[in-house]
Design a protein around this motif. Structure first.
Motif, PDB file in Angstrom:
ATOM      1  N   LEU A 123       1.121  -1.115   0.053  1.00  0.00           N
ATOM      2  CA  LEU A 123       0.000  -0.218  -0.233  1.00  0.00           C
ATOM      3  C   LEU A 123       1.022   1.110  -0.176  1.00  0.00           C
ATOM      4  O   LEU A 123       0.088   2.088   0.090  1.00  0.00           O
ATOM      5  CB  LEU A 123      -0.392   0.115   1.214  1.00  0.00           C
ATOM      6  N   ALA A 124       2.218   1.492   0.697  1.00  0.00           N
ATOM      7  CA  ALA A 124       2.781   2.738   0.610  1.00  0.00           C
ATOM      8  C   ALA A 124       3.168   2.951  -1.005  1.00  0.00           C
ATOM      9  O   ALA A 124       3.600   2.120  -1.574  1.00  0.00           O
ATOM     10  CB  ALA A 124       3.711   2.223   1.909  1.00  0.00           C
ATOM     11  N   THR A 215       0.007   9.472   2.266  1.00  0.00           N
ATOM     12  CA  THR A 215       0.817   9.094   3.289  1.00  0.00           C
ATOM     13  C   THR A 215       0.088   7.311   3.523  1.00  0.00           C
ATOM     14  O   THR A 215      -0.834   7.642   3.306  1.00  0.00           O
ATOM     15  CB  THR A 215       0.683   9.729   4.660  1.00  0.00           C
ATOM     16  N   HIS A 216       1.084   6.894   3.981  1.00  0.00           N
ATOM     17  CA  HIS A 216       0.216   5.443   4.235  1.00  0.00           C
ATOM     18  C   HIS A 216       0.541   5.091   5.636  1.00  0.00           C
ATOM     19  O   HIS A 216       2.350   5.732   6.231  1.00  0.00           O
ATOM     20  CB  HIS A 216       1.308   3.854   3.337  1.00  0.00           C
ATOM     21  N   ALA A 238      -9.148   8.775   4.671  1.00  0.00           N
ATOM     22  CA  ALA A 238      -8.519   7.184   3.536  1.00  0.00           C
ATOM     23  C   ALA A 238      -8.718   6.345   3.191  1.00  0.00           C
ATOM     24  O   ALA A 238     -10.593   6.474   4.317  1.00  0.00           O
ATOM     25  CB  ALA A 238      -7.562   7.133   4.768  1.00  0.00           C
ATOM     26  N   THR A 239      -8.163   5.513   2.473  1.00  0.00           N
ATOM     27  CA  THR A 239      -8.938   3.995   2.061  1.00  0.00           C
ATOM     28  C   THR A 239      -8.092   3.017   3.108  1.00  0.00           C
ATOM     29  O   THR A 239      -6.921   2.820   3.992  1.00  0.00           O
ATOM     30  CB  THR A 239      -8.731   4.079   0.763  1.00  0.00           C
ATOM     31  N   VAL A 240      -9.380   3.069   3.431  1.00  0.00           N
ATOM     32  CA  VAL A 240      -8.769   1.975   5.218  1.00  0.00           C
ATOM     33  C   VAL A 240      -8.615   0.293   4.358  1.00  0.00           C
ATOM     34  O   VAL A 240      -9.578   0.420   4.543  1.00  0.00           O
ATOM     35  CB  VAL A 240      -9.914   2.257   6.265  1.00  0.00           C
ATOM     36  N   ALA A 285      -1.029   8.387  -6.456  1.00  0.00           N
ATOM     37  CA  ALA A 285       0.159   8.891  -5.527  1.00  0.00           C
ATOM     38  C   ALA A 285      -0.577   9.711  -4.440  1.00  0.00           C
ATOM     39  O   ALA A 285       0.720  10.131  -3.361  1.00  0.00           O
ATOM     40  CB  ALA A 285       1.140   9.560  -6.508  1.00  0.00           C
ATOM     41  N   GLU A 286      -1.402  10.531  -4.178  1.00  0.00           N
ATOM     42  CA  GLU A 286      -1.822  11.478  -3.066  1.00  0.00           C
ATOM     43  C   GLU A 286      -2.806  10.950  -2.521  1.00  0.00           C
ATOM     44  O   GLU A 286      -3.602  11.360  -1.030  1.00  0.00           O
ATOM     45  CB  GLU A 286      -2.826  12.765  -3.997  1.00  0.00           C
ATOM     46  N   GLU A 287      -3.527   9.317  -2.576  1.00  0.00           N
ATOM     47  CA  GLU A 287      -4.001   8.962  -1.706  1.00  0.00           C
ATOM     48  C   GLU A 287      -3.328   8.401  -0.718  1.00  0.00           C
ATOM     49  O   GLU A 287      -2.547   7.627  -0.409  1.00  0.00           O
ATOM     50  CB  GLU A 287      -4.667   7.211  -2.354  1.00  0.00           C
TER      51      GLU A 287
END
Length: 322
Positions: A123-124, A215-216, A238-240, A285-287
């Motif tokens: 995810l990062a 950020t992750h 965030a996407t959780v 890249a912004e997520e």
């Protein structure tokens, strides 16, 4: 029955083996080839301890069992023991007979670190350069070592409720040849491309406005009703993802955002779906991506089964008639 004592775990289980075991079991969970049992976790009203059971069954790997243990916050000061104490029990799924008893303390630290490391891998951002650490206790050192293997980090920044403990993670950064800086949480959130939070807090430390786009975050300390490390307002940004959705929304970090109506249970996804390729994971890249690592019994069983196999191969396992 086989016994693998705690003293032998360090010579048997590597970070790489723990990573493979945890990544594999997350994938099996998402494919519905493995499932966890409901967690029992209670304050026992003695020594401020939290005690409970986590278990499950991996049908594909034929791994059945449970981990018993918990958190004794006074251990280090009173007895010079780590605060997390646990033991893993493995059973034969064909007969129900006990197969093995395995020391679970080091395995717990390794499997927890492996889980956040799996989340970083999947995810990062690939170009992540700064790693932020919230927490500097015993498990934070395992988290940091595992995370540093997943990206080409250039710096570590850290914050802890007790700043005098920050040298614990500064030493790990130095071992990896990386500079370390203590930072307030707003700066840590702004600078870090990856944040690992590993505390036992019941109040949030990392706030929604601390975190930069892209950020992750791996939130690894919330595993009990009432615990909280992150501002609930951060989750809708965030996407959780999580290890186990049912745990995430009941005893994990998502419990607070769900209770406040900020997100729904359906907004929380299994990380195993990303591993299996049935969920795209990060899409820009912004997520902001967030992994809620609640800690599932199947993680413990996977690493324990792996260590039993290694102990048998090396002639270390103790066989007893039970």
């Amino acid at each position: 029955m086989l016994i693998v004592p705690e003293r032998e775990i360090g010579n048997l289980m590597t970070r790489a083996a723990a990573f493979d075991a945890v990544e594999g079991v997350f994938a099996a969970m998402a494919s519905k080839n493995a499932y966890n049992f409901p967690v029992v976790r209670e304050a026992i009203g003695y020594e401020d301890a939290l005690y409970g059971f986590k278990g499950g069954f991996d049908r594909a790997g034929k791994t059945l069992g449970l981990k018993a243990g918990g958190y004794w916050p006074n251990n280090l000061e009173k007895f010079d023991l780590i605060n997390h104490q646990s033991t893993v029990f493995l059973f034969d799924p064909d007969t129900g007979r006990v197969k093995a008893i395995v020391g679970g303390n080091l395995l717990t630290a390794l499997r927890t670190a492996a889980a956040s490391s799996v989340s970083i891998k999947h995810l990062a951002r690939e170009d992540a350069k700064v790693l932020g650490m919230i927490g500097a206790g015993h498990q934070a050192t395992f988290q940091l070592r595992a995370a540093l293997e997943q990206r080409s980090f250039e710096k570590v920044v850290g914050w802890n409720y007790h700043p005098e403990m920050l040298p614990n993670i500064e030493k790990v950064a130095a071992e990896a040849g990386l500079p370390f800086e203590a930072a307030q949480l707003d700066r840590l959130g702004q600078e870090a491309d990856v944040v690992i939070s590993i505390t036992s807090a019941f109040a949030p430390s990392l706030m929604a406005d601390h975190v930069s786009p892209g950020t992750h975050i791996a939130c690894m300390g919330t595993d009990t009703k009432g615990k909280q490390e992150l501002d609930a307002a951060l989750l809708p940004r965030a996407t959780v993802f999580t290890d186990e959705v049912a745990q995430s929304v009941s005893i994990g970090e998502a419990q607070h955002a769900v209770a406040q109506g900020l997100i729904a249970q359906s907004d929380v996804q299994q990380i195993g779906a990303v591993i299996n390729g049935t969920h795209p994971g990060r899409t820009s890249a912004e997520e902001i991506t967030l992994f809620d690592g609640t800690g599932v019994g199947l993680q413990d069983l996977a690493v324990a089964a792996s260590v039993v196999d290694l102990a048998v191969q090396q002639g270390i396992a103790i066989e007893v008639d039970f």
